[in-house]
Design an enzyme around this catalytic site. Structure first.
Site, PDB file in Angstrom:
ATOM      1  N   HIS C 106       0.874  -1.169   0.000  1.00 24.41           N
ATOM      2  CA  HIS C 106       0.000   0.000   0.000  1.00 24.41           C
ATOM      3  C   HIS C 106       0.916   1.225   0.000  1.00 24.41           C
ATOM      4  CE1 HIS C 106      -2.283  -3.012   2.350  1.00 24.41           C
ATOM      5  NE2 HIS C 106      -3.370  -2.450   1.889  1.00 24.41           N
ATOM      6  N   ASP C 109       2.439   2.060   3.285  1.00 28.45           N
ATOM      7  CA  ASP C 109       3.355   1.065   3.849  1.00 28.45           C
ATOM      8  C   ASP C 109       4.784   1.519   3.568  1.00 28.45           C
ATOM      9  OD1 ASP C 109       1.129  -0.579   4.254  1.00 28.45           O
ATOM     10  OD2 ASP C 109       1.504  -1.778   2.449  1.00 28.45           O
ATOM     11  N   GLU C 273      -8.498 -13.817  -1.262  1.00 26.18           N
ATOM     12  CA  GLU C 273      -7.787 -14.084  -0.007  1.00 26.18           C
ATOM     13  C   GLU C 273      -8.482 -15.221   0.719  1.00 26.18           C
ATOM     14  OE1 GLU C 273      -6.648 -10.836   2.727  1.00 26.18           O
ATOM     15  OE2 GLU C 273      -7.167 -12.203   4.354  1.00 26.18           O
ATOM     16  N   ASP C 301      -4.292 -14.108  -2.239  1.00 27.32           N
ATOM     17  CA  ASP C 301      -3.690 -13.658  -0.980  1.00 27.32           C
ATOM     18  C   ASP C 301      -3.674 -14.862  -0.051  1.00 27.32           C
ATOM     19  OD1 ASP C 301      -3.133 -11.067  -1.683  1.00 27.32           O
ATOM     20  OD2 ASP C 301      -4.340 -10.153  -0.110  1.00 27.32           O
ATOM     21  N   ASP C 314      -5.813 -13.643   9.527  1.00 24.06           N
ATOM     22  CA  ASP C 314      -4.627 -13.524   8.653  1.00 24.06           C
ATOM     23  C   ASP C 314      -3.456 -14.360   9.146  1.00 24.06           C
ATOM     24  OD1 ASP C 314      -5.846 -11.817   6.836  1.00 24.06           O
ATOM     25  OD2 ASP C 314      -4.982  -9.987   7.661  1.00 24.06           O
ATOM     26  N   ASP C 344      -0.403 -12.598   2.451  1.00 26.60           N
ATOM     27  CA  ASP C 344      -1.100 -11.540   3.199  1.00 26.60           C
ATOM     28  C   ASP C 344      -1.407 -12.095   4.595  1.00 26.60           C
ATOM     29  OD1 ASP C 344      -2.456  -9.368   4.044  1.00 26.60           O
ATOM     30  OD2 ASP C 344      -4.075  -9.482   2.575  1.00 26.60           O
TER      31      ASP C 344
HETATM   32 CO   LIG Z   1      -7.225 -10.733   5.587  1.00 23.09          CO
HETATM   33 CO   LIG Z   2      -5.699  -9.651   1.444  1.00 18.77          CO
END
Ligand SMILES: [Co+2]
Ligand SMILES: [Co+2]
Ligand SMILES: [Co+2]
Ligand SMILES: [Co+2]
Ligand SMILES: [Co+2]
Ligand SMILES: [Co+2]
Ligand SMILES: [Co+2]
Ligand SMILES: [Co+2]
Lengths: 441, 441, 441, 441
Positions: C106, C109, C273, C301, C314, C344
């Site tokens: 991003h 980031d 994801e 992801d 995550d 991710d």
């Molecule tokens: Co996530």
């Molecule tokens: Co993601």
């Protein structure tokens, strides 16, 4: 050895053998080798694999959206006693071909309930006699019996927790008969799964009173069986919901608290079902650890749920990682107290070939066997156990040990805190632990 | 009465008054009328509404996807002691304007933790003195205090259940100081919410040992406080998950079992949070009924969750039906033992007007007040209570009563079952019960 | 090859090598062998493993219950530009040591957002230049860039779907800069994850208008980038909830429908994801199959959720069965269109050793590699593919084929039904399919 | 007016009247006043309340843990045609006594399916004739018909998505007959709920091929009905799961995308069921807003789920707040396109009194009526609508308006961002919106 009745039901399928993991034979065990010794016991002894009479011989694949799809030869007889004997023949043939040693039942799995209590009692006595013979001939044993006090409409508001004393009494009578049958068949244990013990709406429910009734009811059942000489364990099988919105035996912790409340903790242990554990937002391994901590790890109902379908799907176990983690806790706990691993699982509604139920049990047994082998290897060959033990080593000596022994006060801790100053962070190493597990699978 | 410090933080907002349900004034109570008597007590006495220091004066709207959005005047001072005093000024202004009588805190809500334990202790003593004066001036009381043993990185693996004795000791020291502060402020109760007491992975965790440590730790905390003359209740606030994958105080039943296991049931009661209840797949009313059954209904953390977002959203209570059903159980249980109704709730991240936090508390208080009024009317004026009582009337006399008194055996039930023959079904009338509730809302 | 800056951040850890599954070295790949060919491509080509800048170099282990626990050397510089360069040095050192080829970011980031838009733009240009050099020196490539339009308080009510045009414009300006940076760094793709595009409450939301705004916004972003010569793919990354109660890009099916609605389906594909898939009550493999069916399987992801904790955890991928089933669909779909496998994922809050983030990526890469190997073997060596194809063979010829070609009417089917009479049931063989998968794991 | 057959089934219950909210008569409407005008239409016109033939006249309270508890007089005849006529008599008596105007059915709700397709067809024609007469005599109308292509074992692997063309053809034949019956009864609409259209395991499923089959099948059904002169709407009723692990028509967004993919969007609209909405992690109001945005808000299946029991509980609507929020969206959308409000709900298994089904429908109708009245008052008398509209006012003029009109580029937004500088935060006022809703309930 498979004992046949007057006919063979599972034609074309012989006894299932262990062929090892390189076998492509779908009708062979790839990991479950009954006589193989792991951690000091044979797999057969560790697991005491059991067939669930209800799913395997009674269930026909019906669901809320349609009737059964699986039509069985043994259900064809119009006379209920003949049908029950045929089903028993099929059951013992199946158990024998699977090479398992145990079965479990509800009273009216064995034979269809009659329209009167008296006639139902007669039927139960008859089929119990018949099964006694099958047991003797085959060497197959009864892991546990139980009473189905939830299917009959009379139990729609509960059995031991019914607001009506007459219904509670009827349940009492039925449990007496189920206990009698279990004892007649040398059952090693007796289970209470609280079918409709719970509430659909709290609005019309006096929960406190119902719980007291349930406690009282179990006390009476225990006292009766013990007076008859029953030496086995009683088990409670927790489940959080379904069929009731809220089931009283929500999970192991709840059931353990309940048992202690009513003075039942000496006679009762916990029967943990995988899918019930996950419906309660716990893992299978968490429930095993909870029961083991209380000294109440009695028995296991092996199956799996679908984490994304919020009801009891009772699928056959096939989750390698979940079962491996469970076997780690199982081995550390020293195994089960009196119980075994009962396949409380059903083939899918669209699994309509005769071989499907064999494939399913093979997959389930192999999942447990593989998990046991992996867990044993992790414990004996990897850094796992040592890493975990060392995390707690500050309690093995010095003030940490004193703390565990109850020798310190809060002010002592305050002084330690003052002296220590700020502390270094110690990584929990979760990813390392996880990688080790996967390395051994 | 609202006590101001050297400046007014909530300018333009005066004391919130009861104006009744026809008022269109968003800054007035529509149902909460503190001195109105319902079921023998004023609303003020029933609820003992409390402000949660952490959400209302410390929280700034941050979430895992972004920092805070709410910027407060009282956080501007660079000196931590001045900032803490400013926050206390704002707090007492707010509580006074709301017309509430209580607040609750964690130690480091009151003042920012320092970089050393000794300095933190000093800060706590300083701010405690300051708040003592604010209390005296305003008449506001402390419902309960607690220690935040979960935010600081040192507690990332738990506090009382940390695998490292040094961290456990640090938590012990911190709890001592929080107990001291609570007692200094005449706190009526002291709470343990098990912040990071649980596990992220069972793989690296010795759950049995950690539970024993937690039990021992609570015993020591209780003994210390009692030795100092603390007469209030201790509460455990259950929560099933978050921040840990599994929290040890999963729900009321689990916490009650735990307390009994370690001999703590005389001193501890349960503090039930709505959103924690629903995360555990229970209803708020179920948890109240469970604690009440055990004689441990201590206190309530008022908020609501989003049933479709699986984390603790801590929204302000606005669910009329849920709260009405809870108040039915609350009234039947005779209210709370020592505790009150604490708004453990936060305005949404995008609620950035100063008035929003007033609107939120008004909505919450009105929801409880309306629910209490409705529940009282249902109990006193409708068929509800009678319908529910009659469902259990077979246990009020005859053999049903004997059963409850433990005078029957399983064989007695068997005989009743034999004599009764088949039973009529009795409707549970759930839809009727539900319609009655809605009729009175 | 790992490119160091002026200092080495991950001291004591060298380049991670493939050592095979019998290695006990926790810092070696056991399955991921970059140059090994599977199904016609090297693993490196199949996966294009990528590091997520945000989790690995920015995340510090904070959660809603406490601040970060992981303190990084590269964050020490007080000058934001120097800190950003240090972070870039650390990032390229890490990526090189892992032996991966890609990263994703991003905008903020890369470098901390400044207090003005103009200054933020300058910072981005500066760090982009610096990273360009690191890329050139290392050969590491940019899989995709994106803009963080959700963390800054200004986006608390959404970015492209903000009710305020000024906020939407600010998001537009930010996306322009992020596109510029992505293009400057030869980014192969550009992602839109709808951070706060959704609603917290439908009560204050005009959903239809917001969706139209989002469509219009994406059209403008696409047109700008294409005009600048960007040839890569745009991706939408669906997520059902969190941070908003409802996110507009709920799942792949919803996103695909949205893209078609606004004429974006030629330029956009889906970035799936794992944890977002499971939060939406789908499986990872379901989402892959859905995107593949639409010709929009863009990128992945890689991570995993906890099925029992209802938020985006995550965690690093380690679910062997889930990933194997996903790789079956992945291989059948011919792999990804333009994208890669981006980790991710974040290490747990209590994973505070420098090596933990290596262990985590190793475990993740090995999980994907092992799954790919297993899936390839299942397809090439087992009965799996054939069994599945045969289930549909009635559509490969005759009337079934005519049906697929659109040549039949409902009345034709009616006639077939009449002629056929009652049909035999055909088992779905689910347990057999499942056993085959496990046999090859 | 209630039309009786040769006997009265619901003896002792007359026509249900509106008596207002102060009535204590459980068998009277408290809010539903059919002829009362709200927002320009009578309640009767707004809702077109409909009885679901399946739940109310066929369902008997069975669940996966036990058979039915509700035994109906109209099921007693052994001749299936007589039984079907008796059920129709009971149905028209019930609908008339409720004062509703509509009913909905599946083909084999009307009459039991026979053992051959030909015989089933004959039965359907016979009962259709009979119901035609009842309709004429009573004035009751058919809101929609549908075919049950999921209960019969032949559909265990799906109907239109069955891997076997012969099963698909059988479903085609059945749908033809159901369309014929619907048209014969002047049905205003025809529904497709994808019973078993989905998968239990993705492992044995070619999802892409199955979806194409489903699209083709619907095209053929539409073309057939249109050719026969059917002018009504077709509806798809989404549901995310159950009975299949994954149902293809997951939610409204998915179904809308599917319909457009296969060119069906002109003829089809969406039938939204509350409990299906919530199982998909959406709210009822979200699904209404989604369908309305696409111009496809067709019809509603009124019921409610239990957020904590993860299956379709199909309870009667009683959630006042949920329904009020839904009616806000409903009124803003201008109501339904062709459909009505069908009570797709069942009384609880333990609701075994004949009056229970009346109480349930009364509670449901009152919930909708009250919600409509409240929503109308909120829109016409409160600040609600204005507050919501003003949030978006920056798009009503100037550059915001240009943006909506597609006249701006990303660079234009970039310039606005540059010029604006940092922005003030604007509160979303969620708590205020929520308080307003509750004020009006
Ligand atoms: Co996530
Ligand atoms: Co993601
Ligand atoms: Co079980
Ligand atoms: Co189960
Ligand atoms: Co709380
Ligand atoms: Co909370
Ligand atoms: Co429906
Ligand atoms: Co439904």
């Amino acid at each position: 050895m498979a004992i046949l009745g007057y006919k063979e039901y599972f034609k074309g399928i012989g006894e299932i053998k262990f062929e090892g993991k390189d076998s492509d034979n779908p009708l062979a065990f790839k990991y479950y080798n009954p006589e193989q010794v792991v951690a000091g016991k044979t797999m057969r002894e560790h697991f005491k694999f059991s067939i669930a009479y209800w799913h395997t011989f009674c269930g026909q694949g019906g669901d809320p959206f349609g009737p059964g799809t699986q039509s069985f030869e043994w259900d064809k007889a119009s006379d209920p006693i003949q049908a029950a004997k045929d089903k028993a023949d099929a059951a013992f043939e199946f158990i024998g071909k699977m090479g398992f040693d145990y079965f479990c039942f509800h009273d009216y799995d064995l034979i269809q309930e009659a329209s009167t209590f008296a006639e139902s009692e007669k039927r139960l006595v008859t089929i119990t006699e018949y099964i006694k013979e099958k047991k003797a001939a085959s060497g197959v044993k009864l892991l546990w019996g139980t009473a189905n006090c939830f299917s009959n409409p009379r139990y729609m508001n509960g059995a031991a927790t019914n607001p009506d004393f007459d219904v509670l009494s009827r349940a009492g009578g039925q449990v007496k008969l189920a206990l009698d049958a279990t004892m007649a068949l040398d059952g090693e244990n007796y289970v209470f799964w609280g079918g409709r013990e719970g509430y659909m709406s709290l609005l019309n429910t006096d929960m406190g009173r119902e719980l007291d009734h349930m406690g009282q009811f179990l006390v009476m059942a225990r006292d009766y069986a013990r007076a008859q000489g029953f030496k086995g364990n009683f088990f409670i099988e927790p489940k959080p919901m379904e069929p009731m919105k809220h089931q009283y035996d929500f999970d192991s912790a709840t059931a353990i608290g309940f048992l202690k409340e009513y003075g039942l903790e000496k006679d009762f242990k916990i029967n943990i079902e995988v899918n019930h554990a996950t419906l309660a937002q716990h893992t299978f391994q968490h429930e095993i650890a909870t029961a083991a901590k209380a000294g109440m790890l009695g028995s296991l109902d092996a199956n799996r749920g679908d984490y994304q379908n919020g009801w009891d799907t009772d699928q056959f176990p096939n989750n390698i990682q979940e079962t491996t983690e469970a076997m780690l806790v199982f081995l550390k706990a020293g195994g089960l107290q009196g119980g075994g691993v009962n396949f409380d699982a059903k083939i899918r509604r669209n699994s309509t070939d005769m071989e499907d139920v064999f494939l399913a049990h093979i997959g389930g047994a192999d999942t447990f066997a593989r998990a046991l082998l992996t867990a044993d290897k992790i414990i004996t060959s990897s850094a796992y156990d040592d890493l975990r033990t060392k995390r707690y080593s500050s309690f093995d000596a010095g003030k940490g040990k004193d703390f565990e022994a109850g020798k310190l006060t809060l002010e002592d801790l305050y002084k330690v805190a003052q002296e220590n100053g700020e502390l270094e962070l110690k990584s929990g190493k979760q990813e390392l632990f996880e990688n080790i597990i996967n390395q051994y699978i």
